[in-house]
Design an enzyme around this catalytic site. Structure first.
Site, PDB file in Angstrom:
ATOM      1  CG  HIS A  88       0.972   6.234   4.831  1.00 43.72           C
ATOM      2  ND1 HIS A  88       0.049   7.175   5.273  1.00 43.72           N
ATOM      3  CD2 HIS A  88       0.620   5.071   5.422  1.00 43.72           C
ATOM      4  CE1 HIS A  88      -0.803   6.605   6.103  1.00 43.72           C
ATOM      5  NE2 HIS A  88      -0.490   5.326   6.213  1.00 43.72           N
TER       6      HIS A  88
ATOM      7  NE  ARG B  72      -8.438  11.217   4.775  1.00 40.59           N
ATOM      8  CZ  ARG B  72      -9.012  10.817   5.907  1.00 40.59           C
ATOM      9  NH1 ARG B  72      -8.292  10.243   6.834  1.00 40.59           N
ATOM     10  NH2 ARG B  72     -10.304  10.988   6.094  1.00 40.59           N
TER      11      ARG B  72
ATOM     12  CG  ASN C 294      -1.939   1.072   1.229  1.00 39.20           C
ATOM     13  OD1 ASN C 294      -1.637   2.221   0.913  1.00 39.20           O
ATOM     14  ND2 ASN C 294      -3.163   0.758   1.593  1.00 39.20           N
TER      15      ASN C 294
ATOM     16  CD  GLU D  49      -7.024  -6.305   2.897  1.00 39.03           C
ATOM     17  OE1 GLU D  49      -6.249  -5.588   3.566  1.00 39.03           O
ATOM     18  OE2 GLU D  49      -7.263  -6.111   1.693  1.00 39.03           O
TER      19      GLU D  49
ATOM     20  CD  GLU E 168      -7.042  -0.502   0.919  1.00 34.36           C
ATOM     21  OE1 GLU E 168      -6.593  -1.537   1.426  1.00 34.36           O
ATOM     22  OE2 GLU E 168      -6.887   0.633   1.434  1.00 34.36           O
TER      23      GLU E 168
ATOM     24  CB  THR F  83      -9.191   1.826   6.830  1.00 33.87           C
ATOM     25  OG1 THR F  83      -9.165   2.531   5.589  1.00 33.87           O
ATOM     26  CG2 THR F  83     -10.493   1.060   6.938  1.00 33.87           C
TER      27      THR F  83
ATOM     28  NE  ARG G  10      -8.399   7.319   3.904  1.00 34.94           N
ATOM     29  CZ  ARG G  10      -9.151   6.843   4.897  1.00 34.94           C
ATOM     30  NH1 ARG G  10     -10.363   7.341   5.088  1.00 34.94           N
ATOM     31  NH2 ARG G  10      -8.707   5.884   5.687  1.00 34.94           N
TER      32      ARG G  10
ATOM     33  CG  HIS H 233      -8.335   4.069   0.736  1.00 36.94           C
ATOM     34  ND1 HIS H 233      -8.547   3.866   2.079  1.00 36.94           N
ATOM     35  CD2 HIS H 233      -9.544   4.452   0.236  1.00 36.94           C
ATOM     36  CE1 HIS H 233      -9.806   4.113   2.384  1.00 36.94           C
ATOM     37  NE2 HIS H 233     -10.433   4.475   1.263  1.00 36.94           N
TER      38      HIS H 233
ATOM     39  CG  HIS I 285      -5.410  -1.842   9.834  1.00 37.33           C
ATOM     40  ND1 HIS I 285      -5.606  -0.696   9.090  1.00 37.33           N
ATOM     41  CD2 HIS I 285      -5.374  -1.445  11.122  1.00 37.33           C
ATOM     42  CE1 HIS I 285      -5.716   0.346   9.900  1.00 37.33           C
ATOM     43  NE2 HIS I 285      -5.568  -0.093  11.141  1.00 37.33           N
TER      44      HIS I 285
END
Length: 257
Positions: A10, A58, A7, A160, A79, A110, A54, A52, A201
Site C-alpha cells: 500500500h 497496480r 507488507n 500461509e 507474493e 487478495t 500483480r 505482491h 490477511h
C-alpha cells in the site's frame, strides 16, 4: 517467537495513485519511495518485507521488486499468482521466499485462499522450480484441512493461512470462535504434516494478540493496518507497535532460518 513480515504494497498503492503515468529518471520527485518504506519497516522490527507483484502491476512494479531484493537487509517475500510469467520473474529475482496466491483483477486486495486441490499439478511444478533455485515456497490457503493436505502433496514447505474470515468475524463472538477453531485445526494439522505455518490477511492491532493466544505461527504477514497506523504515528513506530504485540503473545521461538 512468531516473526513479523510487513507488507508494503500500500506504500506503492499511494504512489501509483498520483504517479502511475509519471516517467521516472527526469528529476521528478515521486513519493512515497518503496525502498525507504521498507527500510523504515526494518528499523521498526520487521523480520521480512512482503511485496505482491500483480499481473496488472497496480501497485508494485518489477523495478520495485528488484530494488528491494538488492537493498533491504532482512528477507524478501514475493507474493505472486501461479502463472508462468510471474513464476519466471520470481525465478529471476530469486527472493528468499515466494507465496503463491489467487489473483482476481477486480479485487482490491487478495480475497480467499488458493485452490490447491483444483490446481495440484501446476502448483507442484512451480514449487519444484522454486526449490531448485533455493527459494522457499508458501501457499496462501484458507484454513481448510483438505487444502492443507493438498498443500503437503505439492512439496511446498510452507503454508500461509488466510485469516480474512477470522478478521471479518470480530463483531460476532460465536463466529469469531468458529473461525479461531478453524485456524487452530488447520495450523495444527499443517504442523503435524511437517509444514511451516504462516498467517495473514485482515490482522490488526486488536485481533492479532487474541489469535496468537490460541494458535502458533512461524510468521504473520501484515500490511494494511500498519500502513494505516503509520499515517498517525509514522511507519517505524507502527511496525514497532505491532512487533510488541507479537512478542507479548507469541508462544514459541520463531523457526524461520
Amino acid at each position: 517467537m512468531t516473526l513479523l513480515g510487513v507488507n508494503i504494497d500500500h506504500c506503492a498503492t499511494l504512489r501509483q495513485a498520483r504517479y502511475r503515468e509519471t516517467p521516472s529518471g527526469r528529476g521528478i520527485i515521486i513519493e512515497p519511495d518503496v525502498l525507504s518504506c521498507a527500510k523504515l519497516a526494518e528499523s521498526g522490527g520487521a523480520d521480512s518485507i512482503t511485496a505482491h507483484l500483480r499481473e496488472d502491476r497496480r501497485h508494485m512494479t518489477d523495478p520495485d521488486l528488484f530494488c528491494l531484493r538488492k537493498n533491504i537487509s532482512t528477507k524478501l517475500n514475493m507474493e505472486l499468482a501461479c502463472v508462468p510469467q510471474m513464476v519466471e520473474i520470481a525465478l529471476e529475482l530469486k527472493p528468499d521466499f515466494v507465496c503463491l496466491v489467487p489473483e482476481n483483477r477486480k479485487e482490491v486486495t487478495t480475497e480467499g485462499g488458493l485452490n490447491v486441490i483444483g490446481r495440484l499439478d501446476e502448483i507442484s511444478e512451480a514449487a519444484e522450480k522454486f526449490a531448485e533455485r533455493g527459494i522457499e515456497c508458501s501457499l496462501f490457503i484458507d484454513p481448510d484441512e483438505r487444502q492443507v493436505e493438498a498443500a503437503k502433496k505439492t512439496g511446498a514447505p510452507l503454508v500461509e493461512l488466510h485469516t480474512g474470515a477470522y478478521a471479518n468475524s470480530w463483531g460476532n463472538l460465536s463466529a469469531r470462535e468458529f473461525e479461531t477453531k478453524r485456524l487452530e485445526k488447520a495450523s495444527k494439522l499443517a504442523s503435524e504434516l511437517g509444514l511451516k505455518v504462516n498467517a495473514g490477511h485482515g490482522l490488526n492491532y486488536e485481533n492479532t494478540g487474541p489469535l496468537l493466544d490460541r494458535c502458533e505461527f512461524n510468521e504473520l504477514n501484515i500490511g494494511h493496518t500498519i500502513i494505516s497506523r503509520a499515517l498517525l504515528v509514522g511507519l517505524k513506530e507502527a511496525v514497532s507497535q505491532m512487533k510488541s504485540i507479537i512478542v507479548k503473545h507469541s508462544k514459541s521461538d520463531g523457526i524461520r532460518e
